[in-house]
Design an enzyme around this catalytic site. Structure first.
Site, PDB file in Angstrom:
ATOM      1  N   ARG A   1      -8.478  14.454  17.107  1.00 24.15           N
ATOM      2  CA  ARG A   1      -7.345  15.333  16.734  1.00 24.15           C
ATOM      3  C   ARG A   1      -7.768  16.329  15.656  1.00 24.15           C
ATOM      4  O   ARG A   1      -7.337  17.483  15.654  1.00 24.15           O
ATOM      5  CB  ARG A   1      -6.173  14.489  16.207  1.00 24.15           C
ATOM      6  CG  ARG A   1      -5.415  13.759  17.295  1.00 24.15           C
ATOM      7  CD  ARG A   1      -4.434  12.760  16.688  1.00 24.15           C
ATOM      8  NE  ARG A   1      -3.481  13.356  15.792  1.00 24.15           N
ATOM      9  CZ  ARG A   1      -3.085  12.807  14.626  1.00 24.15           C
ATOM     10  NH1 ARG A   1      -3.543  11.643  14.227  1.00 24.15           N
ATOM     11  NH2 ARG A   1      -2.218  13.420  13.865  1.00 24.15           N
TER      12      ARG A   1
ATOM     13  N   ASP B   1       0.837  -1.198   0.000  1.00 27.91           N
ATOM     14  CA  ASP B   1       0.000   0.000   0.000  1.00 27.91           C
ATOM     15  C   ASP B   1       0.868   1.243   0.000  1.00 27.91           C
ATOM     16  O   ASP B   1       2.076   1.191   0.253  1.00 27.91           O
ATOM     17  CB  ASP B   1      -0.915  -0.018   1.238  1.00 27.91           C
ATOM     18  CG  ASP B   1      -2.066   0.965   1.151  1.00 27.91           C
ATOM     19  OD1 ASP B   1      -2.239   1.604   0.108  1.00 27.91           O
ATOM     20  OD2 ASP B   1      -2.801   1.088   2.156  1.00 27.91           O
ATOM     21  N   LYS B   2       0.207   2.368  -0.258  1.00 23.50           N
ATOM     22  CA  LYS B   2       0.828   3.692  -0.179  1.00 23.50           C
ATOM     23  C   LYS B   2       0.003   4.492   0.804  1.00 23.50           C
ATOM     24  O   LYS B   2      -1.210   4.291   0.902  1.00 23.50           O
ATOM     25  CB  LYS B   2       0.759   4.288  -1.581  1.00 23.50           C
ATOM     26  CG  LYS B   2       1.178   5.662  -1.877  1.00 23.50           C
ATOM     27  CD  LYS B   2       0.347   6.852  -1.550  1.00 23.50           C
ATOM     28  CE  LYS B   2      -1.099   6.948  -1.730  1.00 23.50           C
ATOM     29  NZ  LYS B   2      -1.732   8.252  -1.414  1.00 23.50           N
ATOM     30  N   HIS B   3       0.629   5.386   1.540  1.00 23.77           N
ATOM     31  CA  HIS B   3      -0.153   6.292   2.379  1.00 23.77           C
ATOM     32  C   HIS B   3       0.486   7.664   2.329  1.00 23.77           C
ATOM     33  O   HIS B   3       1.703   7.790   2.296  1.00 23.77           O
ATOM     34  CB  HIS B   3      -0.202   5.787   3.826  1.00 23.77           C
ATOM     35  CG  HIS B   3      -1.278   6.446   4.634  1.00 23.77           C
ATOM     36  ND1 HIS B   3      -2.579   6.028   4.632  1.00 23.77           N
ATOM     37  CD2 HIS B   3      -1.239   7.514   5.467  1.00 23.77           C
ATOM     38  CE1 HIS B   3      -3.305   6.797   5.435  1.00 23.77           C
ATOM     39  NE2 HIS B   3      -2.508   7.709   5.948  1.00 23.77           N
ATOM     40  N   SER B   4      -0.366   8.667   2.346  1.00 22.27           N
ATOM     41  CA  SER B   4       0.152  10.035   2.290  1.00 22.27           C
ATOM     42  C   SER B   4      -0.015  10.697   3.648  1.00 22.27           C
ATOM     43  O   SER B   4      -0.968  10.394   4.375  1.00 22.27           O
ATOM     44  CB  SER B   4      -0.634  10.785   1.212  1.00 22.27           C
ATOM     45  OG  SER B   4      -0.727  12.137   1.526  1.00 22.27           O
TER      46      SER B   4
ATOM     47  N   THR C   1      -9.249  10.763   1.532  1.00 25.81           N
ATOM     48  CA  THR C   1      -9.579   9.833   0.447  1.00 25.81           C
ATOM     49  C   THR C   1     -10.956   9.201   0.660  1.00 25.81           C
ATOM     50  O   THR C   1     -11.731   9.030  -0.284  1.00 25.81           O
ATOM     51  CB  THR C   1      -8.464   8.766   0.361  1.00 25.81           C
ATOM     52  OG1 THR C   1      -7.253   9.443   0.031  1.00 25.81           O
ATOM     53  CG2 THR C   1      -8.747   7.717  -0.693  1.00 25.81           C
TER      54      THR C   1
ATOM     55  N   LYS D   1      -2.889   1.750  11.211  1.00 20.41           N
ATOM     56  CA  LYS D   1      -3.842   1.267  10.192  1.00 20.41           C
ATOM     57  C   LYS D   1      -3.139   0.338   9.210  1.00 20.41           C
ATOM     58  O   LYS D   1      -3.689  -0.652   8.774  1.00 20.41           O
ATOM     59  CB  LYS D   1      -4.402   2.450   9.389  1.00 20.41           C
ATOM     60  CG  LYS D   1      -5.263   3.388  10.183  1.00 20.41           C
ATOM     61  CD  LYS D   1      -5.911   4.428   9.275  1.00 20.41           C
ATOM     62  CE  LYS D   1      -5.028   5.615   8.950  1.00 20.41           C
ATOM     63  NZ  LYS D   1      -5.096   6.737   9.871  1.00 20.41           N
ATOM     64  N   LYS D   2      -1.915   0.710   8.856  1.00 20.63           N
ATOM     65  CA  LYS D   2      -1.211  -0.048   7.816  1.00 20.63           C
ATOM     66  C   LYS D   2      -0.752  -1.405   8.350  1.00 20.63           C
ATOM     67  O   LYS D   2      -0.778  -2.399   7.634  1.00 20.63           O
ATOM     68  CB  LYS D   2      -0.025   0.759   7.282  1.00 20.63           C
ATOM     69  CG  LYS D   2      -0.453   2.063   6.652  1.00 20.63           C
ATOM     70  CD  LYS D   2      -1.341   1.830   5.436  1.00 20.63           C
ATOM     71  CE  LYS D   2      -2.278   2.975   5.160  1.00 20.63           C
ATOM     72  NZ  LYS D   2      -3.163   2.760   4.018  1.00 20.63           N
TER      73      LYS D   2
ATOM     74  N   SER E   1      -0.734   7.071  13.992  1.00 22.29           N
ATOM     75  CA  SER E   1      -2.013   7.019  13.291  1.00 22.29           C
ATOM     76  C   SER E   1      -1.870   6.271  11.966  1.00 22.29           C
ATOM     77  O   SER E   1      -2.618   5.333  11.669  1.00 22.29           O
ATOM     78  CB  SER E   1      -2.490   8.459  13.044  1.00 22.29           C
ATOM     79  OG  SER E   1      -3.544   8.487  12.131  1.00 22.29           O
TER      80      SER E   1
HETATM   81  N1  URA Z   1      -2.868  10.510   7.878  1.00 20.57           N
HETATM   82  C1  URA Z   1      -3.281   9.720   8.896  1.00 20.57           C
HETATM   83  O1  URA Z   1      -3.797   8.632   8.686  1.00 20.57           O
HETATM   84  N2  URA Z   1      -3.107  10.166  10.138  1.00 20.57           N
HETATM   85  C2  URA Z   1      -2.533  11.345  10.428  1.00 20.57           C
HETATM   86  O2  URA Z   1      -2.392  11.664  11.586  1.00 20.57           O
HETATM   87  C3  URA Z   1      -2.100  12.178   9.372  1.00 20.57           C
HETATM   88  C4  URA Z   1      -2.283  11.731   8.078  1.00 20.57           C
END
Ligand code: URA
Length: 439
Positions: free
Chosen positions: A170, A82-85, A122, A189-190, A185
């Site tokens: 937050r 996966d990719k996450h930004s 997203t 999830k990842k 955070s």
């Molecule tokens: N993306 C996330 O999932 N969490 C954050 O805190 C910032 C960006």
């Protein structure tokens, strides 16, 4: 132990123990800790930071706060990646990269987030597609990943529920911009998604969460080191967020731009560069390609051949959206009643991207409080890239608003967020640098 002891420890600059962290994570997940105490601890962490050990423990505990997916019995014939930004404005990369990676042999179970602070989410963008279910049951999610090669969904109540709650608190309590909380955070999830590898898109610039380039680099290094501690192979590409990515910002508008890209109708150059760089890195980190150049060609071919569009179509239909969405997106997406081009004169030389993101919230496209519903149709299209010569013909952007009043108010915000000059400015490269680590 009382939760106020945990808050006091961090308020006074102390280190959270295993017991403190478990109390926090359990209380987030089962909602036994009220929001005011959660936000108080989040603010104490924001102000007094956490050590690497605390960050890693919080990340791992949050990743185990719900289901951890095991793909080993799913019969997949490729890597799970996966990719996450870290979050930006106009960042629609996920809708392009997930189907491209799928068309190249990866499986992408993408658990995405909602809008956070000034950045778009997203999950929110995906919900502008009628019928598209961002919260499918686990069997559907697994089936779509297996058959389409990718599934872009939102955080479910089962996966990292502790982050889901902390994230929403937050978002509205000024506690987003913490390297440690962003790391925990994203990675919780990842890790819960059962990935073999992860590529991070760490945004740099006025629209990024961290205000300086030094802090952004520290964020990238913290994410890579924490992921390695948790056994997840991760690399990071630092990409430019000193201007909106692509030509649109706002939920449905970004989806329309994404579909135009997948149809090969319009591929914005900077967006294309970011998508291909991240996607190529996914092929390299998983060993599907040995060189970035070969990987980039393979990703590019997945778009030009239409195979990425096909993967998106399968994913969309599998999650309840229209089967013909890629070809006919314009027919399905919400449109704002008021369209207003914004004009100014001179070369566009600087953009306060955070202010642009906040202007979308003013239009109703982002949240001011937890759970607020969004107007999917609003935002900006035809966003001029830095260096564009603006005049009576070429607008800075086109506002899509629910009312004339909103459009007039946001026009002022947009003009305040942008500066022009008499000569063309020098431009930032879109890819700043790459960092890799081993899980
Ligand atoms: N993306 C996330 O999932 N969490 C954050 O805190 C910032 C960006």
């Amino acid at each position: 132990m009382l939760f106020t002891d945990v808050i006091r420890t961090k308020r006074d600059g102390g280190e959270l123990s295993d017991e403190h962290i478990h109390l926090f994570v359990d209380g987030l997940a089962d909602e036994s800790i009220p929001a005011e105490q959660v936000s108080s601890l989040a603010m104490a962490i924001f102000l007094n930071s956490m050590t690497f050990e605390e960050t890693a423990k919080l990340t791992i505990a949050m990743s185990k706060s719900g289901t951890v997916i095991d793909w080993s019995d799913a019969g997949l014939d490729g890597p799970v990646v996966d990719k996450h930004s870290t979050g930006g404005v106009g960042d629609k990369v996920s809708f392009l990269l997930a189907p491209i990676a799928a068309a190249c042999g990866c499986y992408v179970p993408m658990i995405s987030g909602r809008g956070l602070g000034h950045t778009g989410g997203t999950t929110d963008k995906a919900e502008s597609i009628p019928g598209y279910n961002t919260a499918p049951d686990f069997e559907t999610f697994r089936h779509v990943v297996k058959t389409a090669g990718c599934a872009v969904i939102g955080q479910t109540s089962d996966l990292a529920p502790a982050d889901r709650r902390l994230y929403s608190i937050r978002d509205v309590t000024g506690t987003v911009e913490s390297i440690q909380l962003i790391t925990a955070s994203i990675l919780s999830k990842k890790i819960a998604a059962g990935l073999d590898a992860l590529v991070m898109d760490v945004k740099v610039g006025s629209g990024a969460f961290m205000p300086t380039d030094e802090q952004t680099l520290e964020l990238a290094k913290t994410i890579i080191a924490t992921a390695a501690k948790a056994g997840l192979k991760t690399s990071a590409i630092l990409t430019d967020m000193n201007e909106v990515l692509g030509t649109t910002a706002g939920n449905a508008l970004e989806i329309e731009e994404s579909m135009a890209y997948l149809r090969n109708d319009r591929r914005d150059t900077r967006l294309d560069e970011v998508v291909l760089a991240l996607c190529a890195e996914m092929l390299v980190i998983t060993g599907l390609e040995s060189s970035v150049d070969e990987a980039t060609l393979r990703c590019d071919e997945a778009v030009s051949s239409g195979r990425a569009a096909e993967a998106f179509g399968k994913m969309c239909a599998g999650l309840g959206g229209p089967a013909d969405f890629v070809d006919n997106s314009g027919k399905y997406l919400a449109r704002a009643p008021v369209i207003r081009p914004v004009h100014t004169a001179g070369y566009l030389s600087n953009v306060d991207v955070r202010a642009v993101g906040n202007a979308i919230i003013e239009l109703g496209g982002g949240r001011r409080k937890v759970g607020e519903s969004l107007d999917m149709s609003v935002g900006f299209s035809d966003v001029a890239p830095l260096g564009t010569l603006l005049d009576a013909e070429r607008p800075l952007a086109v506002i899509h608003a629910a009312s004339q009043d909103d459009a007039v108010q946001v026009e002022k915000l947009l003009l305040n967020a942008c500066q022009t000059a008499d000569s063309a400015p020098s431009l930032n490269p879109v890819i700043h640098r790459k960092l890799s680590g081993q899980g």
